[in-house]
Scaffold this motif. Sequence first.
Motif, PDB file in Angstrom:
ATOM      1  N   ILE A 298       0.769  -1.094   0.092  1.00 31.79           N
ATOM      2  CA  ILE A 298       0.147   0.086   0.078  1.00 31.79           C
ATOM      3  C   ILE A 298       0.792   1.228   0.075  1.00 31.79           C
ATOM      4  N   GLY A 299       2.170   1.072   0.327  1.00 34.16           N
ATOM      5  CA  GLY A 299       2.873   2.406   0.179  1.00 34.16           C
ATOM      6  C   GLY A 299       4.302   2.152   0.229  1.00 34.16           C
ATOM      7  N   GLU A 300       5.031   3.175  -0.226  1.00 41.86           N
ATOM      8  CA  GLU A 300       6.610   2.917   0.017  1.00 41.86           C
ATOM      9  C   GLU A 300       7.206   4.480   0.309  1.00 41.86           C
ATOM     10  N   GLY A 301       8.058   4.258   1.069  1.00 46.17           N
ATOM     11  CA  GLY A 301       8.533   5.597   1.730  1.00 46.17           C
ATOM     12  C   GLY A 301      10.085   5.513   1.874  1.00 46.17           C
ATOM     13  N   THR A 302      10.785   6.376   2.437  1.00 43.99           N
ATOM     14  CA  THR A 302      12.180   6.191   2.559  1.00 43.99           C
ATOM     15  C   THR A 302      12.687   5.363   3.420  1.00 43.99           C
ATOM     16  N   PHE A 303      11.801   4.691   4.378  1.00 42.57           N
ATOM     17  CA  PHE A 303      12.416   3.916   5.566  1.00 42.57           C
ATOM     18  C   PHE A 303      11.835   2.454   4.935  1.00 42.57           C
ATOM     19  N   GLY A 304      10.997   2.274   4.184  1.00 43.94           N
ATOM     20  CA  GLY A 304      10.381   0.852   3.872  1.00 43.94           C
ATOM     21  C   GLY A 304       9.364   1.031   3.110  1.00 43.94           C
ATOM     22  N   ARG A 305       8.682  -0.461   2.885  1.00 47.25           N
ATOM     23  CA  ARG A 305       7.520  -0.514   2.184  1.00 47.25           C
ATOM     24  C   ARG A 305       6.394  -0.759   3.367  1.00 47.25           C
ATOM     25  N   VAL A 306       5.023  -0.334   2.855  1.00 48.28           N
ATOM     26  CA  VAL A 306       4.136  -0.689   3.774  1.00 48.28           C
ATOM     27  C   VAL A 306       3.049  -1.564   3.031  1.00 48.28           C
ATOM     28  N   LEU A 307       2.804  -2.753   3.707  1.00 51.70           N
ATOM     29  CA  LEU A 307       2.337  -3.884   3.349  1.00 51.70           C
ATOM     30  C   LEU A 307       0.797  -4.070   3.817  1.00 51.70           C
TER      31      LEU A 307
ATOM     32  N   VAL B  84      -4.206  -5.568   8.630  1.00 55.05           N
ATOM     33  CA  VAL B  84      -3.292  -4.689   9.192  1.00 55.05           C
ATOM     34  C   VAL B  84      -2.227  -3.897   8.122  1.00 55.05           C
ATOM     35  N   ALA B  85      -1.701  -2.822   8.735  1.00 55.97           N
ATOM     36  CA  ALA B  85      -0.650  -2.264   7.528  1.00 55.97           C
ATOM     37  C   ALA B  85       0.724  -2.570   8.255  1.00 55.97           C
ATOM     38  N   ILE B  86       1.620  -3.208   7.582  1.00 67.24           N
ATOM     39  CA  ILE B  86       2.923  -3.655   8.139  1.00 67.24           C
ATOM     40  C   ILE B  86       4.013  -2.759   7.598  1.00 67.24           C
ATOM     41  N   LYS B  87       4.731  -1.729   8.151  1.00 67.76           N
ATOM     42  CA  LYS B  87       5.862  -1.064   7.915  1.00 67.76           C
ATOM     43  C   LYS B  87       6.892  -1.983   8.028  1.00 67.76           C
ATOM     44  N   VAL B  88       7.476  -2.381   6.634  1.00 61.19           N
ATOM     45  CA  VAL B  88       8.714  -3.255   6.366  1.00 61.19           C
ATOM     46  C   VAL B  88      10.022  -2.504   6.228  1.00 61.19           C
TER      47      VAL B  88
ATOM     48  N   CYS C  83       0.590  -1.977  12.674  1.00 58.14           N
ATOM     49  CA  CYS C  83      -0.324  -0.864  12.854  1.00 58.14           C
ATOM     50  C   CYS C  83      -1.762  -1.332  12.242  1.00 58.14           C
ATOM     51  N   GLU C  84      -2.835  -0.635  12.918  1.00 60.25           N
ATOM     52  CA  GLU C  84      -4.174  -0.598  12.435  1.00 60.25           C
ATOM     53  C   GLU C  84      -4.202  -0.554  10.906  1.00 60.25           C
ATOM     54  N   LYS C  85      -4.943  -0.952   9.976  1.00 58.86           N
ATOM     55  CA  LYS C  85      -4.905  -0.243   8.585  1.00 58.86           C
ATOM     56  C   LYS C  85      -5.962   0.766   8.477  1.00 58.86           C
ATOM     57  N   LEU C  86      -5.518   1.897   7.747  1.00 57.54           N
ATOM     58  CA  LEU C  86      -6.205   3.094   7.548  1.00 57.54           C
ATOM     59  C   LEU C  86      -6.469   3.056   5.856  1.00 57.54           C
ATOM     60  N   GLY C  87      -7.265   4.144   5.538  1.00 56.18           N
ATOM     61  CA  GLY C  87      -7.774   4.393   4.174  1.00 56.18           C
ATOM     62  C   GLY C  87      -6.348   5.146   3.300  1.00 56.18           C
TER      63      GLY C  87
ATOM     64  N   GLU D 106       0.291  13.709   2.714  1.00 54.21           N
ATOM     65  CA  GLU D 106       0.689  12.390   2.364  1.00 54.21           C
ATOM     66  C   GLU D 106       0.797  11.561   3.832  1.00 54.21           C
ATOM     67  N   ASN D 107       0.799  12.435   5.002  1.00 56.57           N
ATOM     68  CA  ASN D 107       0.932  11.666   6.339  1.00 56.57           C
ATOM     69  C   ASN D 107      -0.300  11.826   7.245  1.00 56.57           C
ATOM     70  N   ILE D 108      -1.438  12.091   6.574  1.00 55.11           N
ATOM     71  CA  ILE D 108      -2.633  12.156   7.101  1.00 55.11           C
ATOM     72  C   ILE D 108      -3.683  11.151   6.326  1.00 55.11           C
TER      73      ILE D 108
ATOM     74  N   ILE E 165       0.137   9.634  10.587  1.00 58.68           N
ATOM     75  CA  ILE E 165       0.980   8.454  10.456  1.00 58.68           C
ATOM     76  C   ILE E 165       2.505   9.255  10.285  1.00 58.68           C
ATOM     77  N   ASP E 166       3.368   8.158  10.240  1.00 57.76           N
ATOM     78  CA  ASP E 166       4.837   8.584   9.880  1.00 57.76           C
ATOM     79  C   ASP E 166       5.498   9.357  11.133  1.00 57.76           C
ATOM     80  N   PHE E 167       5.916   8.651  12.212  1.00 54.92           N
ATOM     81  CA  PHE E 167       6.541   9.232  13.210  1.00 54.92           C
ATOM     82  C   PHE E 167       7.919   9.060  13.032  1.00 54.92           C
TER      83      PHE E 167
HETATM   84  N1  LIG Z   1      -1.602   2.509   8.929  1.00 53.72           N
HETATM   85  C1  LIG Z   1      -1.639   2.543   7.499  1.00 53.72           C
HETATM   86  N2  LIG Z   1      -2.587   2.167   6.808  1.00 53.72           N
HETATM   87  C2  LIG Z   1      -2.676   2.454   5.348  1.00 53.72           C
HETATM   88  N3  LIG Z   1      -1.802   2.956   4.801  1.00 53.72           N
HETATM   89  C3  LIG Z   1      -0.643   3.278   5.349  1.00 53.72           C
HETATM   90  C4  LIG Z   1      -0.482   3.084   6.741  1.00 53.72           C
HETATM   91  N4  LIG Z   1       0.549   3.441   7.220  1.00 53.72           N
HETATM   92  C5  LIG Z   1       1.454   3.903   5.730  1.00 53.72           C
HETATM   93  N5  LIG Z   1       0.762   3.652   4.959  1.00 53.72           N
HETATM   94  C6  LIG Z   1       0.901   4.030   3.419  1.00 53.72           C
HETATM   95  O1  LIG Z   1       2.496   3.894   3.364  1.00 53.72           O
HETATM   96  C7  LIG Z   1       2.713   5.165   2.892  1.00 53.72           C
HETATM   97  C8  LIG Z   1       4.223   5.394   3.644  1.00 53.72           C
HETATM   98  O2  LIG Z   1       4.373   5.139   4.807  1.00 53.72           O
HETATM   99  P1  LIG Z   1       4.954   6.102   5.779  1.00 53.72           P
HETATM  100  O3  LIG Z   1       5.012   7.437   5.527  1.00 53.72           O
HETATM  101  O4  LIG Z   1       4.832   5.557   7.272  1.00 53.72           O
HETATM  102  O5  LIG Z   1       6.676   5.478   5.456  1.00 53.72           O
HETATM  103  P2  LIG Z   1       7.660   6.320   5.316  1.00 53.72           P
HETATM  104  O6  LIG Z   1       8.955   5.296   4.954  1.00 53.72           O
HETATM  105  O7  LIG Z   1       8.354   6.729   6.682  1.00 53.72           O
HETATM  106  O8  LIG Z   1       7.916   7.389   4.392  1.00 53.72           O
HETATM  107  P3  LIG Z   1       8.559   8.793   4.091  1.00 53.72           P
HETATM  108  O9  LIG Z   1       9.413   8.734   3.092  1.00 53.72           O
HETATM  109  O10 LIG Z   1       7.359   9.918   3.823  1.00 53.72           O
HETATM  110  O11 LIG Z   1       9.075   9.078   5.458  1.00 53.72           O
HETATM  111  C9  LIG Z   1       2.146   6.170   3.389  1.00 53.72           C
HETATM  112  O12 LIG Z   1       2.052   7.257   2.699  1.00 53.72           O
HETATM  113  C10 LIG Z   1       0.475   5.576   3.351  1.00 53.72           C
HETATM  114  O13 LIG Z   1       0.294   5.530   1.787  1.00 53.72           O
END
Ligand SMILES: Nc1ncnc2c1ncn2[C@@H]1O[C@H](COP(=O)(O)OP(=O)(O)OP(=O)(O)O)[C@@H](O)[C@H]1O
Length: 390
Positions: free
Chosen positions: A67-76, A87-91, A139-143, A190-192, A227-229
């Motif tokens: 569901i997402g990708e950021g600097t830190f990893g991927r969110v599945l 659930v949403a798992i940041k790997v 984490c809980e899964k959000l929209g 992006e973080n709301i 999100i994204d702390f």
């Molecule tokens: N709990 C959640 N439920 C649904 N989608 C999520 C959740 N957490 C993160 N995501 C999706 O994953 C994306 C990346 O998450 P997040 O911002 O936490 O990663 P990051 O690697 O820290 O990103 P950044 O590069 O902005 O620091 C978010 O923009 C969002 O689309």
Amino acid sequence: MENIRTRKRLRLAWDVAPSGREEDRFEAAVPAARGASPPWRDDDREGHYVFDLGENLTPRYKILSKIGEGTFGRVLECWDREAREYVAIKVVRSIRKYRHAAMIEIDVLTSLSKNVSEGSRCVQIRRWFDYRNHICIVCEKLGPSLYDFLKRNKYYPFPVDLVREFGRQLLEAVAYMHDLRLIHTDLKPENILLVSSEYIKVPTRKRNSQDEVQFKCLPKSSAIKLIDFGSTAFDNHDHNSIVSTRHYRAPEIILGLGWHYPCDLWSIGCILVELCSGEALFQTHENLEHLAMMERVLGPIPEHMIQGANSLASKYFKRGTRLNWPEGAVSRESIRAVRKLDSLKNLVSRHVEHGAAALIDLLYGMLRFEPAERFTAREALNHPFFENST
Ligand SMILES: Nc1ncnc2c1ncn2[C@@H]1O[C@H](COP(=O)(O)OP(=O)(O)OP(=O)(O)O)[C@@H](O)[C@H]1O
């Protein structure tokens, strides 16, 4: 993310990466099929975990989608077989500095989840674990994020009543964080995230057209969570580094004056304007142009801030008193981009019909150059703009 802050912390179990063999032995003891693990694979070149949809992430979770990708990893998106919920798992990437930052994020998420009723505007952590050298944060899964929603809606602005609801919840989340002496530092659409993915389609007239009807989407529920702390700073740390995503970065950060809680309020001001207009307020990638845009929208930067600017930032000013603009501009396009902007009052009035005066007053309070004069999150919540809020 331009900077990862680190802090001294106790060594924890995850400091020692589990070896692949041990991991596989553990999983071999679990009955095959449902509990089976994929074979050990190398990470990709950026340290991301490599997976296929439908595979397990530990015997407990089934991977459904990315569901997402950021600097830190991927969110599945995963199915939690034990808790029987999505659930949403940041790997997190298997790189030392990201693993370290992830542990700080876990600390923050854990603090935030202690007072669930007040902290409920921040995403709730369920648990975390270390899998094949990847920190996994469940984490809980959000929209979708407010940015995703705007984008899918062709950047059609949100109605002001919805912006009021978003603003109130965002300020509640940030007031709660500040009470806990935490500074988010990376607030942006992006973080709301909307809590629910459900939306309705409503007819709307095409701009500048009498009869052509189009449809725009509106979220069914206005509930949001932060999100994204991963960039969250602790009150007692040194705050001189460059933080925040460019468009939402406060002037004191650019000027090297040091930053504190008020930098979050600046970001919220920028976000609320964007939600009303559909476009980022300061669309720039460069410091001098950014400062020129701020002056165009908000008036001159106070002289005492100019004089306090660090050596890197003082080159943006002439004789230490005024911005070197337009003389210092890198191109004509840059000058044009600044000129295209307008005063905050005019920019907001263009998009908001009802309640514009109160919103404009609130925004001026959040976008004061001088951080000490900026509204705090609690002051902003008490502003008349939120009087109609539920
Ligand atoms: N709990 C959640 N439920 C649904 N989608 C999520 C959740 N957490 C993160 N995501 C999706 O994953 C994306 C990346 O998450 P997040 O911002 O936490 O990663 P990051 O690697 O820290 O990103 P950044 O590069 O902005 O620091 C978010 O923009 C969002 O689309």
